[in-house]
Structure formats: C-alpha cells, structure tokens
Design an enzyme around this catalytic site. Structure first.
Site, PDB file in Angstrom:
ATOM      1  N   HIS A  36      12.065   1.723   0.812  1.00 18.66           N
ATOM      2  CA  HIS A  36      10.673   1.355   1.065  1.00 18.66           C
ATOM      3  C   HIS A  36      10.595   0.293   2.175  1.00 18.66           C
ATOM      4  CE1 HIS A  36       6.444   0.612  -0.420  1.00 18.66           C
ATOM      5  NE2 HIS A  36       6.671  -0.519   0.232  1.00 18.66           N
ATOM      6  N   GLU A  37      11.366  -0.768   2.008  1.00 17.63           N
ATOM      7  CA  GLU A  37      11.319  -1.852   3.006  1.00 17.63           C
ATOM      8  C   GLU A  37      11.907  -1.390   4.336  1.00 17.63           C
ATOM      9  OE1 GLU A  37       9.513  -4.377   2.397  1.00 17.63           O
ATOM     10  OE2 GLU A  37       9.303  -3.923   0.266  1.00 17.63           O
ATOM     11  N   HIS A  63       9.197   0.359   6.176  1.00 16.89           N
ATOM     12  CA  HIS A  63       8.283  -0.573   6.851  1.00 16.89           C
ATOM     13  C   HIS A  63       8.915  -1.070   8.147  1.00 16.89           C
ATOM     14  CE1 HIS A  63       5.172  -1.087   3.901  1.00 16.89           C
ATOM     15  NE2 HIS A  63       5.940  -1.613   2.980  1.00 16.89           N
ATOM     16  N   ASP A  83       0.109  -2.069  -0.441  1.00 14.57           N
ATOM     17  CA  ASP A  83       0.101  -1.494   0.915  1.00 14.57           C
ATOM     18  C   ASP A  83      -1.165  -0.677   1.133  1.00 14.57           C
ATOM     19  OD1 ASP A  83       2.574  -2.545   1.269  1.00 14.57           O
ATOM     20  OD2 ASP A  83       3.672  -0.680   0.989  1.00 14.57           O
TER      21      ASP A  83
END
Ligand code: ZN
Length: 411
Positions: free
Chosen positions: A189-190, A193, A267
């Site tokens: 996930h990170e 980003h 988000d």
C-alpha cells in the site's frame, strides 16, 4: 451571570488608571463569537460579557492612552459589532513563518541546547515548511528528549530529523502487533503511494515512507515541498489525488479485488474532499465553470443554526457528482497505469519496506535506479558503538501530538 461583564468593567477601569497601557485579550472568540450563534441556552453570560466589552470600547476616547489588542484564530466567527470602526477596526494577519522566520524562531529555541557541530539550523528551517512557531518549539523539545533518551551529550542532526518525523507523521507505535499478512499489505500500500507520487509530475518530492504504525495510520508515505508554497495548481492537485489512490490500487493489483482492506478509508475521504473542492470551490471543472456551488449554507436564525437548502437544480447536483467522479476515475486510472508499468519497482520497494521498515526519499530513489540501499545505523558519537538498534528506538511512552499538516498521506 454577570460576573464576566463586571470583570470587563473592572479590566477597563484598571486600564484607564494605569494609562498609558496596552490591554491584550487572547482568544477573543471565546467571548466575541457572533451573538445568537450558539445552540441551546446558556449564552446569556457570554452575551452580556460581549455587550459590556462593546459598551466599554465605545466609551473610549483617543486621548485615553489605552490601546486594546485581541488575538484569535477564528476571525470569521467574531460578532460583526466587534470589528466596527472605533472598536477592533484594524486587523493584522499573522501567518505561519516563512523560511527566514523559522530560522530565527529555531535560533531562539535552541539557545540553551548543547548542539553537535553538524546541526545546521538553515537545513532544519528549509525542511519544515508550514510549521508554526509552536511546532518549531515542539520540534526542538522532542529532539532534546530523543538525545537524552539515547544518553547523548549533544543533540545531533539525527535527533532533529527524527523529531521532525514525529511532529509531522505522529508518534511511532511499535508496540502494535500486526500479522505478517497485514505488514505485507501495508508495505505494498505505502509502496504504491510512494511510486505513483514519484512517477507523477506535480507531486512534492518524497520525504519518507514507513510501515511502522504512526498515529492512527498503519503506515505513512510523506511528501514534503522543497520550499514554502502559497498556492497549488490544478495539475498538482490531480497528481496528489493520483498518489492518494496509489495505495488502494497497489493492494488491488497484488492481492486481488476481493482482498482490498478498509485501510484506504482515509485516502478515499481525502481524495473525494479534494476533488469536490476542485469542482465546487475552485472552479476547476470545464463543464461547471468558475462558480461556487454549495449545497447547504449554515445560517443563524433566531439563535438557532439552520441549514438552508440553496436552490440547486437536480441537474447541477448531478453534474457536480459526475465531474467529481471523473476526476477520481482519472486519478485511479493513472495510478493503475503507473503501478502496472512499474510493477518491478513495486515489488522491490515493498520488500525493502518489509526489511527496513522506513526508507527516506533518496533511498527509494536509489532503489528505483537499481542501486543497493545502505542503511546507516545510528552511531552514537559519545560511545563510538551503535547505540540503540534501529528497531527498538522510542519504545518509551510517547506524548501524543495533535499536529497533522497537510502533506501527510495516511494509510
Ligand atoms: Zn494510504
């Protein structure tokens, strides 16, 4: 009831007696709020205090030698009567300090700290855009605490760097137990980003990406502008929304549509708010044009806050929804395209995060260029040996910090 008013009277009497003098009222909105704006009863006291204040100010004369100054963060909620000529009729806006201001503020706060020679106040000031004076004081305090915890004699640049992350991204929560699966999900996930941020022009440079839970987030990817900025372009906003979707899209690509998690709720909220503001507030939609659309406007009527429905046609409402939808869909599509194209980097970055937990922007860029990342462990200048292993730092109970400046992208 009546105590506030008599205190105001008393304050002005004292002021007149000790003229010339300055009377300073902090947080004027506490008494100076728009009359009748509160919900329910219990406002008599405040209104009487405000009325007394207005009466006293009117009884003032220029020869009296008393200057009245008040401060507030909410000039918008003040009663208009307070701002009339002869009362608080001049306004001085005090914004957050710019780079030079920050440098000077930092110099005041570090005066009494034993500093290591590597500390460069200019660099700290450059790396803290958007910080208020109180944030900077907090930063210096945190840096000193970190140094003390590591039994260092001097506060080094490393502590300032860690303190900045703590102030910006929230305190680390290393005690939180996450399963391996959750860790992997957070890492992808990170990484999503971070990569969409890097490969989409218009985003600020990557500052740090981490899968150590901080604040309420399971991981944090953070960009930091290179200098102070005062406005944001449409292209930069679109880039930011794309980056926000990088996290969820990465989860989906790697783990499948059915395994996406609730971790992206913040988000989605951020992206939707931004897209909505672009359409209804900042006039950035071609189909709707530069008009302000707002569905509800709070109005005060007979002491009650009434939500009034503005006359907006169903068609307009539908059009607004469509335009927001379009911005979001495009951002998501863009994020998907970037991540599919860079799937190799996505895997390597997620794996690096699982191994090292936190990577700086330059380390991520090295990784993308195919260089091996070196993690320089914290070397204590006092004991020559590595002090605390990277993974056990700050297990000490942390104070909660409420600040969460804009550029943070939560999990
Ligand atoms: Zn996220």
């Amino acid at each position: 009831v009546g105590v506030g008013a008599s205190r105001v009277r008393d304050m002005f009497d004292q002021g007149k007696k000790s003229a010339p003098c300055i009377i300073f009222i902090d947080e004027i909105d506490a008494v100076g709020r728009h009359r009748g704006a509160g919900l329910g009863g219990g406002n008599d006291e405040r209104e009487q205090t405000l009325n007394q204040l207005l009466v006293e100010m009117d009884g003032f004369d220029a020869a009296e030698g008393v200057i009245l100054i008040a401060a507030t963060n909410r000039p918008d909620v003040l009663d208009p009567a307070l701002l009339r000529p002869g009362r608080f009729d001049r306004q001085v806006v005090v914004p957050n300090p710019d780079i030079q201001g920050r440098q000077k503020i930092l110099n005041v706060h570090i005066r009494r700290l034993p500093l290591s020679p590597d500390v460069d106040v200019k660099v700290i000031a450059r790396g803290t855009p958007g910080f208020s004076g109180a944030d900077l004081a907090n930063l210096v305090n945190e840096a000193a605490l970190l140094a003390a915890r590591k039994n260092k004699r001097l506060v080094t640049m490393r502590e300032f760097e860690d303190a900045k992350d703590k102030v910006l991204m929230g305190a680390e929560r290393r005690s939180m137990v996450m399963t391996q699966k959750e860790k992997e999900l957070t890492a992808y996930h990170e990484a999503g980003h971070a990569l969409v941020g890097i490969f989409t022009p218009g985003n600020d440079p990557l500052h740090k990406v981490t899968i150590i839970p901080r604040g309420r987030a399971l991981g944090v990817t953070m960009n930091l502008p290179e200098r102070d900025r005062y406005s944001e372009s449409k292209m930069e906003m679109k880039a930011k929304i794309a980056m926000i979707f990088g996290g969820r899209v990465a989860e989906e690509i790697i783990f499948g549509k059915d395994n996406i998690t609730s971790g992206a709720s913040n988000d989605i909220l951020q992206a939707t708010n931004k897209a909505r503001a672009m359409v209804v507030e900042w006039g950035m939609s071609d189909r709707l044009g530069p008009l302000r659309y707002s569905e509800n406007e709070e109005e005060v009527f007979l002491g009650r806050s009434v939500t009034q429905s503005k006359t907006m046609s169903d068609e307009t409402a539908k059009l607004i929804d469509e335009e927001i939808r379009l911005l979001i869909d495009n951002a998501e599509k863009h994020a998907r395209k970037v991540l599919k194209k860079n799937i190799k980097h996505l895997h390597s970055l997620a794996n690096a995060l699982l191994e090292f937990e936190t990577l700086s922007g330059s380390e991520v860029n090295d990784l993308i260029k195919g260089k091996k990342i070196k993690i320089n462990d914290d070397v204590d200048i006092n004991s020559k040996k590595t002090s605390i292993p990277r993974s056990n730092q700050s297990k000490v109970k942390e104070k909660k910090i409420g600040l969460n400046p804009e550029p943070v992208i939560g999990s």
